[in-house]
Design an enzyme around this catalytic site. Sequence first.
Site, PDB file in Angstrom:
ATOM      1  N   HIS A  75      -5.404  -9.428   3.283  1.00 40.71           N
ATOM      2  CA  HIS A  75      -4.346  -9.565   4.288  1.00 40.71           C
ATOM      3  C   HIS A  75      -4.887  -9.889   5.676  1.00 40.71           C
ATOM      4  CE1 HIS A  75      -4.725  -4.984   5.188  1.00 40.71           C
ATOM      5  NE2 HIS A  75      -5.762  -5.372   4.484  1.00 40.71           N
ATOM      6  N   ARG A  76      -6.013  -9.256   6.030  1.00 46.24           N
ATOM      7  CA  ARG A  76      -6.508  -9.462   7.407  1.00 46.24           C
ATOM      8  C   ARG A  76      -7.096 -10.862   7.592  1.00 46.24           C
ATOM      9  NH1 ARG A  76      -5.104  -4.869   9.428  1.00 46.24           N
ATOM     10  NH2 ARG A  76      -5.373  -3.031   8.125  1.00 46.24           N
ATOM     11  N   ASP A 109       0.812  -1.226   0.000  1.00 47.47           N
ATOM     12  CA  ASP A 109       0.000   0.000   0.000  1.00 47.47           C
ATOM     13  C   ASP A 109       0.844   1.274   0.000  1.00 47.47           C
ATOM     14  OD1 ASP A 109      -2.273  -1.513  -0.073  1.00 47.47           O
ATOM     15  OD2 ASP A 109      -3.208  -0.621   1.697  1.00 47.47           O
ATOM     16  N   ASP A 154     -11.233  -2.487  11.165  1.00 49.00           N
ATOM     17  CA  ASP A 154     -10.133  -3.392  10.791  1.00 49.00           C
ATOM     18  C   ASP A 154      -9.775  -4.326  11.952  1.00 49.00           C
ATOM     19  OD1 ASP A 154     -10.252  -1.908   8.512  1.00 49.00           O
ATOM     20  OD2 ASP A 154      -8.245  -1.055   8.651  1.00 49.00           O
ATOM     21  N   ASN A 161      -4.650  -2.037  -4.483  1.00 44.46           N
ATOM     22  CA  ASN A 161      -5.929  -2.109  -3.758  1.00 44.46           C
ATOM     23  C   ASN A 161      -5.856  -1.209  -2.527  1.00 44.46           C
ATOM     24  OD1 ASN A 161      -8.498  -2.806  -3.075  1.00 44.46           O
ATOM     25  ND2 ASN A 161      -8.023  -4.885  -2.396  1.00 44.46           N
ATOM     26  N   LYS A 196       0.086  -6.484   1.677  1.00 45.26           N
ATOM     27  CA  LYS A 196      -0.628  -5.198   1.595  1.00 45.26           C
ATOM     28  C   LYS A 196      -0.226  -4.273   2.740  1.00 45.26           C
ATOM     29  CE  LYS A 196      -5.234  -3.311   0.661  1.00 45.26           C
ATOM     30  NZ  LYS A 196      -5.524  -2.215   1.565  1.00 45.26           N
ATOM     31  N   GLU A 213     -11.372  -5.233   1.259  1.00 45.43           N
ATOM     32  CA  GLU A 213     -10.549  -6.075   0.377  1.00 45.43           C
ATOM     33  C   GLU A 213     -11.356  -7.219  -0.244  1.00 45.43           C
ATOM     34  OE1 GLU A 213      -9.601  -4.292   2.708  1.00 45.43           O
ATOM     35  OE2 GLU A 213      -7.434  -3.966   2.777  1.00 45.43           O
TER      36      GLU A 213
HETATM   37  O1  LIG Z   1      -8.601   6.289   6.537  1.00 43.48           O
HETATM   38  C1  LIG Z   1      -7.994   5.225   6.720  1.00 43.48           C
HETATM   39  O2  LIG Z   1      -6.751   5.194   6.879  1.00 43.48           O
HETATM   40  C2  LIG Z   1      -8.771   3.980   6.804  1.00 43.48           C
HETATM   41  C3  LIG Z   1     -10.119   4.008   7.048  1.00 43.48           C
HETATM   42  C4  LIG Z   1     -10.947   2.786   7.213  1.00 43.48           C
HETATM   43  O3  LIG Z   1     -11.768   2.654   6.065  1.00 43.48           O
HETATM   44  P1  LIG Z   1     -13.321   3.111   6.004  1.00 43.48           P
HETATM   45  O4  LIG Z   1     -13.419   4.528   6.374  1.00 43.48           O
HETATM   46  O5  LIG Z   1     -13.648   2.849   4.561  1.00 43.48           O
HETATM   47  O6  LIG Z   1     -14.049   2.203   6.953  1.00 43.48           O
HETATM   48  C5  LIG Z   1     -10.097   1.534   7.379  1.00 43.48           C
HETATM   49  O7  LIG Z   1     -10.879   0.378   7.210  1.00 43.48           O
HETATM   50  C6  LIG Z   1      -8.942   1.516   6.400  1.00 43.48           C
HETATM   51  O8  LIG Z   1      -8.173   0.342   6.549  1.00 43.48           O
HETATM   52  C7  LIG Z   1      -8.036   2.702   6.631  1.00 43.48           C
HETATM   53  C1  LIG Z   2      -9.759  -1.705   4.584  1.00 43.33           C
HETATM   54  C2  LIG Z   2      -8.440  -1.751   4.497  1.00 43.33           C
HETATM   55  O1  LIG Z   2      -7.702  -1.138   3.546  1.00 43.33           O
HETATM   56  P1  LIG Z   2      -7.891   0.161   2.628  1.00 43.33           P
HETATM   57  O2  LIG Z   2      -6.946   1.171   3.159  1.00 43.33           O
HETATM   58  O3  LIG Z   2      -7.500  -0.302   1.252  1.00 43.33           O
HETATM   59  O4  LIG Z   2      -9.316   0.610   2.702  1.00 43.33           O
HETATM   60  C3  LIG Z   2      -7.645  -2.544   5.488  1.00 43.33           C
HETATM   61  O5  LIG Z   2      -6.407  -2.386   5.511  1.00 43.33           O
HETATM   62  O6  LIG Z   2      -8.202  -3.345   6.247  1.00 43.33           O
END
Ligand SMILES: O=C(O)C1=C[C@@H](OP(=O)(O)O)[C@@H](O)[C@H](O)C1
Ligand SMILES: C=C(OP(=O)(O)O)C(=O)O
Length: 440
Positions: free
Chosen positions: A394-395, A55, A322, A99, A425, A350
């Site tokens: 990944h999770r 990422d 998460d 992703n 990821k 994901e």
């Molecule tokens: O802003 C961020 O860094 C994130 C927000 C969350 O997503 P959502 O806002 O779509 O739930 C989380 O699930 C993602 O892994 C990271």
């Molecule tokens: C939802 C996740 O990733 P993303 O930042 O791609 O939304 C995650 O890392 O669990």
Amino acid sequence: MKTPHFPPYIDLNPVTRAQGVIQLPGSKSISNRTLLLAALSEGDTQISELLASDDTLVMLNALHSLGVKWEQEGVSQNYLVRGVSGKFPVKHADLFMGNAGTAIRPLVAALGVLGGDYTLHGVERMHERPIGDLVDALQRVGSQITYTGVPGFPPLHIQSGQIRPNGWQVRGNVSSQFLTALLMAAPLIAAEQDIEIEVIGELISKPYIEITLNLMARFGVLVKREGWQKFIIEAGQFYKSPGTIHVEGDASSASYFLAAGAICGGPVRVTGVGRNSIQGDVRFVEALEKMGASIALGENWIEARSNGVLKAIDADFNAIPDAAMTIAIAALYANGTSVLRNIGSWRVKETDRIDAMAAELTKLGAQVEAGADYLAITPPAQLQPASIETYDDHRMAMCFSLATLNGVARAGTKIRILDPKCVAKTFPDYFSAFATIKQY
Ligand SMILES: O=C(O)C1=C[C@@H](OP(=O)(O)O)[C@@H](O)[C@H](O)C1
Ligand SMILES: C=C(OP(=O)(O)O)C(=O)O
């Protein structure tokens, strides 16, 4: 980044005790926000302990394609990013976003506001992850963005538009990343007029907005707010490098090790994140505590241990989507049925994480009820050995490694993790880190 070699599957044996200390990799959420803000700033930023993963690589490569200069200090995770003072030097680029939600959403907003001629695309799943609410919000204020595939989803084409300071509003009930993206982009045009961003309806995953506001402030932009409904970026503010910035350890990655300490005796300590963290996912430990684990927090570490049977939990996990996946596995070691509520966002991450989690927990013998936005999990008398599909998530891979742990209520089991490379990821070294806390 040195990518470890990943076999097609990893076989894990039952573990009698989990104990040890894990130095966490950097936070994904902080790393990608910091990279973008450092790039957009006036001045150079020295970033320490950036996350090394797919990422962050996506963000680093995109910034490079946009003409931002950055250097890695040897093989360390310390980077120097040379700020471009709010304007990307390259006006025409094709950007691969993998992703990474934390890369594509903020970049679409920044590029949508700054204009140019850009295409953004990603892996197949990225093209199924919604972005319509963000695109609607940007189009409303004058961005020229078109869908080149299915409306509402990447890939996207961005051209130059005339951006208006009025009428900024966004829905927040699908992903908080849309509001994060608008917040980060607003100062790029807030030269003469304040920008007010209104959130329409419910906002999910709220603590991630706190991370955004905290980092924007460190880069010199203060956001005034009225609760979760209105955010005001006053005119005349622009991003300025703070000089140096340190990336905390990833609190979501911490959840696997802390759960291991809670399930299997412990103590397990993670370092790199502690009681003053800006990441909402540190509150995961409150759920573990409710389940009966003992938690200790220091300035730069968190530790979990447990002597007894874990209690089932019934709670709203909207704020920590998460880390909540890790609770679904801890529930296997509890007595009774656990209910994870208000996790509808799992369906657009994901993979469809509600269905994926239900299918794989069922293989272990659990009874699972999967609702539109909840999961109810009743553990079996005994966990069954299973081959776990990971759905390129990944999770899923990291969570299910924990089903090998011997808990007090029930023993761990033999687990085969299929396609383990998905951990790259956010945590390429996950399986070697996990191996260091296991005792057979
Ligand atoms: O802003 C961020 O860094 C994130 C927000 C969350 O997503 P959502 O806002 O779509 O739930 C989380 O699930 C993602 O892994 C990271
Ligand atoms: C939802 C996740 O990733 P993303 O930042 O791609 O939304 C995650 O890392 O669990």
